[in-house]
Design an enzyme around this catalytic site. Structure first.
Site, mmCIF file in Angstrom:
data_model
loop_
_atom_site.group_PDB
_atom_site.id
_atom_site.type_symbol
_atom_site.label_atom_id
_atom_site.label_comp_id
_atom_site.label_asym_id
_atom_site.label_seq_id
_atom_site.Cartn_x
_atom_site.Cartn_y
_atom_site.Cartn_z
ATOM 1 N N ASP B 78 0.834 -1.210 0.000
ATOM 2 C CA ASP B 78 0.000 0.000 0.000
ATOM 3 C C ASP B 78 0.868 1.259 0.000
ATOM 4 O O ASP B 78 2.077 1.200 0.264
ATOM 5 C CB ASP B 78 -0.957 0.018 1.195
ATOM 6 C CG ASP B 78 -0.233 0.034 2.537
ATOM 7 O OD1 ASP B 78 0.801 -0.670 2.666
ATOM 8 O OD2 ASP B 78 -0.691 0.746 3.453
ATOM 9 N N GLU B 133 -0.124 -0.999 5.646
ATOM 10 C CA GLU B 133 0.965 -0.638 6.550
ATOM 11 C C GLU B 133 0.907 0.844 6.910
ATOM 12 O O GLU B 133 1.356 1.243 7.979
ATOM 13 C CB GLU B 133 2.323 -0.953 5.897
ATOM 14 C CG GLU B 133 3.511 -0.892 6.865
ATOM 15 C CD GLU B 133 4.163 0.487 6.970
ATOM 16 O OE1 GLU B 133 4.975 0.665 7.900
ATOM 17 O OE2 GLU B 133 3.866 1.386 6.155
ATOM 18 N N GLU B 134 0.328 1.646 6.005
ATOM 19 C CA GLU B 134 0.369 3.105 6.174
ATOM 20 C C GLU B 134 -0.782 3.637 7.025
ATOM 21 O O GLU B 134 -0.985 4.849 7.099
ATOM 22 C CB GLU B 134 0.351 3.797 4.801
ATOM 23 C CG GLU B 134 1.535 3.455 3.908
ATOM 24 C CD GLU B 134 2.855 4.071 4.384
ATOM 25 O OE1 GLU B 134 2.892 4.653 5.476
ATOM 26 O OE2 GLU B 134 3.852 3.931 3.653
ATOM 27 N N GLU B 162 11.855 -1.830 3.350
ATOM 28 C CA GLU B 162 11.488 -0.425 3.581
ATOM 29 C C GLU B 162 12.639 0.472 3.124
ATOM 30 O O GLU B 162 13.804 0.065 3.140
ATOM 31 C CB GLU B 162 11.254 -0.184 5.086
ATOM 32 C CG GLU B 162 9.963 -0.756 5.626
ATOM 33 C CD GLU B 162 8.769 0.185 5.437
ATOM 34 O OE1 GLU B 162 8.922 1.237 4.769
ATOM 35 O OE2 GLU B 162 7.684 -0.150 5.937
#
Lengths: 366, 366
Positions: B78, B133-134, B162
Site C-alpha cells: 500500500d 501498513e500506512e 522499507e
C-alpha cells in the site's frame, strides 16, 4: 416587540420587590434592551426633579441642586439569556425567582425607587442605566457613555448596584491576560535530537507559576488577594512530532494599588528568564481603588453599616475609577446565583438596600 | 475497478526500475490493495518453484527446497494517498518520481525480481506482500498474517525492504505513548485560592522531561538513541477559570534492549514523584533487536556491504522480532522523501539492491 412600539409603562410607585418583579418580567437579554431603556427613560422623564439624557440604550438622569457633592448610582439593565426562569415567581419565603433577580434588576429597581422617592437629596444624584454589560467589553454601554459623554458620569463617589448581598465591596481587582509563546523546532519523535521541544521549553514558565507567591496587600483597610495563573496551555503537532510551539495563557488578577502598566511590567519580570519568545497582552482591564477614605464614601459606609469587603472580581467600578470617580459595589442580589437557572433574590435585601441608600441620601449633612 | 475484474497482469521479466514504475502506476492506497494483491498473486502462481498462499490481501510465496536456513523478504504493497504524483515519471538523471517510488514499491519490485529470477536460492525464501501498513496498526496485514498464520512467517532472518537508501538498518526502536493526567480543582480565576491549578501541577512533569538524559546504548555494534518527549499538552476550561485538568502526552522512543514491560516501568518511574493522577498507556509497539550476530545476518552484511546503522523509527521489523525472527530494514528508497509529493527513487539504487540480494542468495554456501 417592534422597535417603534410604545414602551410599556413602568410604575415607580410600587415597592422595590414589586418593581424588581416587573423589571424581570420585562425581558432584556443583552442586545434587546431598547424597550426597557424606553420604559426607564419615559418613567424618569415624568419626574420633574430630574434631567434625563440618552445615548443609545443608555439612560442618564441627574438632579441639579447645586449640592457640594455628587453621587452616581449605576446599574446595567441587560441580563444573560433566559433559562426558563421568566416570568418571575415570588415564593412564600419571600424569595423572588427569575432571570436577573440578582444580577441585577433588583439593583436597578432600587435605583429607580431612589430616583422616584428622593426629590431633594442631600447630595446631587446621577442615575446611570446602561446596556450590554453581560457581553463583550467593547459593547458595554457604560464604556460607550464614558467615551462619548464623560461629563455625564462626573461625581465624587459612585455606587454600582451589582449583587453583593447588601454588603459593600470596595473597588475591584484588575485582570490581565497574557499569551506566552514558547518556541522549538519540529522533528520526528523517533529522532528527537534533530529538533527542540517547545513543550519542554515551557517547564520554567510552569515552575514560576507553581512557585509564585501572590500578594495580599491591604488598601483602605481591605485585604485584596492576587493570583497569577495559567488558564490554558496548548502545544503539540502530532503524536510522532517534536512540537515547535507551545502557548501558555496566563491570567494575572491584581490588587488596585497597581496601575495597568505596573501590572504588565510585573508579569514581564516574572517570566523574564523563562525563554519566552513572545509576550502578547491579550486582554487587560485595570483595577479600581476602593476609595473608602473619600468623605462621601465614609458617610456611605456609616449609613449602610457593615464592614466593607474587597471585590476580587473585575466589575464596572473600574470604569468609574478610570474617569476619576471612586466607586463601590453595593446591591441586594446574591452574586453566587448570578447567571444561574435558580437565580433569586430575597425581597428583604431589596427593601434593606433601598432604605439604607435613602437614609444616606436624605440625612441632614453637617 | 470492480472487485471481481480480472487482475491486470504484472510482467516480472522487465527490470527492477521498469517494474517499480509499473507498480507505482498501479495505485494501491491503503484499503484499495485488492487489485494489486490479485496481480501479485497471479504473477507468483505462474512461477513453478513457489508455493503461494493468500490471506485477505496478503500474499505469501515460499520455496520448499529443504535448505538449512530460510530468509524472509517482506514489503507492504500500500501507499499513502496519491498527491498528484501518479503516474510515475523517469527523468533524464535516472530518478523515478511518483507516489510509492521510495515507500516502498521499489522494494516490492526487488522482492518480485528475486522471486522471478532466483529459482534455486542457497537459502529457502519466503516472500511476504502485505497491505495496510500506512494506516492504523490494527489494520496492518503483516500483523493479521502473524496472528492467523504465524507459520507462514517462520524463518532464520528477515529483510524488510522499507526505504533505507541501500544501507542496512538494524532492528528498530520501540515507541510508547502515555497520557499523564494531572488534577486540580476549578475556581473563578479572580478567587484562585478557592481552587487548585492543574496546569501548575504539570510543572514537575515538564521539569523531568526538560532535564531527562536519554540513553544511547550500543547493541550488536549499533548505537541507538532514545528520546522521552512531550508531544502534546492540553489544559484549560475558560480564560477566567482555574483549570481542573491538564494532560501531557509523552512519547518514549526506546532502544530494543528494553522489553515493552521494562519501557513502561521506566516511564512510570521517571514520573513517579510528579503527582500524576492517572498514567494511561495509549499506544505501545515494542522494539526489535538488530539480530546482526545471527550467521544469516552476518552473511547478509558481508554480501550487501557497508556498515549497518541503527533504525530509530519503528517499523514492521518489530513484528518479525515478536515472532522470533531477527530482521533488518534494507531497501532502495530514500526515507526522507517517503510520504512526500516529491517522492522519488534513484533507479541505480533499485538495481544495486536487487543485485546485492541476488548475490547473497545465490553464492555457494560453505
Amino acid at each position: 416587540m417592534p422597535d417603534n412600539a410604545p414602551a410599556a409603562a413602568l410604575d415607580l410607585t410600587q415597592d422595590g420587590p414589586a418593581l424588581t418583579a416587573a423589571l424581570v418580567d420585562f425581558p432584556s437579554v443583552s442586545g434587546t434592551e431598547k424597550p426597557l431603556a424606553d420604559a426607564i427613560e419615559q418613567a424618569l422623564r415624568a419626574l420633574p426633579h430630574l434631567t434625563v439624557d440618552r445615548y443609545g440604550n443608555n439612560v442618564v438622569a441627574r438632579t441639579r441642586l447645586g449640592r457640594s457633592e455628587r453621587v452616581v448610582l449605576a446599574g446595567h439593565i441587560d441580563t444573560v439569556p433566559i433559562a426558563d426562569n421568566v416570568p418571575s415567581r415570588l415564593d412564600e419565603n419571600g424569595i423572588l425567582w427569575g432571570c436577573g433577580t440578582s444580577d441585577m434588576k433588583s439593583g436597578v429597581a432600587v435605583q429607580l425607587r431612589i430616583a422616584a422617592t428622593v426629590p431633594e437629596p442631600n447630595r446631587d444624584l446621577t442615575f446611570v442605566f446602561y446596556d450590554n454589560e453581560e457581553v463583550a467589553a467593547d459593547l458595554n454601554g457604560l464604556g460607550h457613555v464614558a467615551d462619548a459623554h464623560p461629563e455625564w458620569l462626573e461625581g465624587d463617589f459612585a455606587v454600582l448596584l451589582e449583587p453583593s448581598e447588601g454588603e459593600v465591596e470596595g473597588g475591584c481587582q484588575g485582570t490581565l491576560r497574557v499569551l506566552l509563546h514558547l518556541d522549538g523546532e519540529r522533528a520526528h519523535s523517533a529522532r528527537s535530537w534533530m529538533g527542540s521541544n517547545a513543550i519542554h521549553a515551557a517547564a520554567p514558565v510552569l515552575a514560576k507559576l507553581a512557585a509564585y507567591e501572590p500578594r495580599r496587600p491591604v488598601i483602605d483597610g481591605l485585604e485584596y488577594r492576587e493570583g497569577l495563573n495559567a488558564v490554558r496551555i496548548e502545544g503539540g503537532v502530532a503524536n510522532n512530532v517534536i512540537p515547535d510551539a507551545c502557548t501558555v495563557v496566563v491570567n494575572y488578577r491584581y490588587a488596585p494599588d497597581l496601575s495597568m502598566a505596573e501590572a504588565e511590567a510585573h508579569v514581564r519580570e516574572v517570566f523574564a528568564d523563562c525563554g519566552v519568545r513572545e509576550f502578547v497582552v491579550d486582554d487587560h482591564s485595570g483595577g479600581a481603588l476602593p476609595g473608602l477614605s473619600h468623605p462621601a464614601a465614609e458617610a456611605f459606609m456609616a449609613a449602610v453599616g457593615g464592614i466593607a469587603r474587597p471585590k476580587f472580581g473585575w466589575t464596572d467600578v473600574s470604569r468609574f475609577s478610570a474617569v476619576g470617580v471612586p466607586a463601590v459595589n453595593y446591591g441586594p442580589g446574591n452574586p453566587l446565583y448570578a447567571h444561574k437557572r435558580d437565580e433569586h433574590v430575597a425581597v428583604d435585601k431589596i427593601r434593606h438596600c433601598e432604605e439604607r441608600l435613602r437614609d444616606w441620601l436624605t440625612v441632614r449633612l453637617p
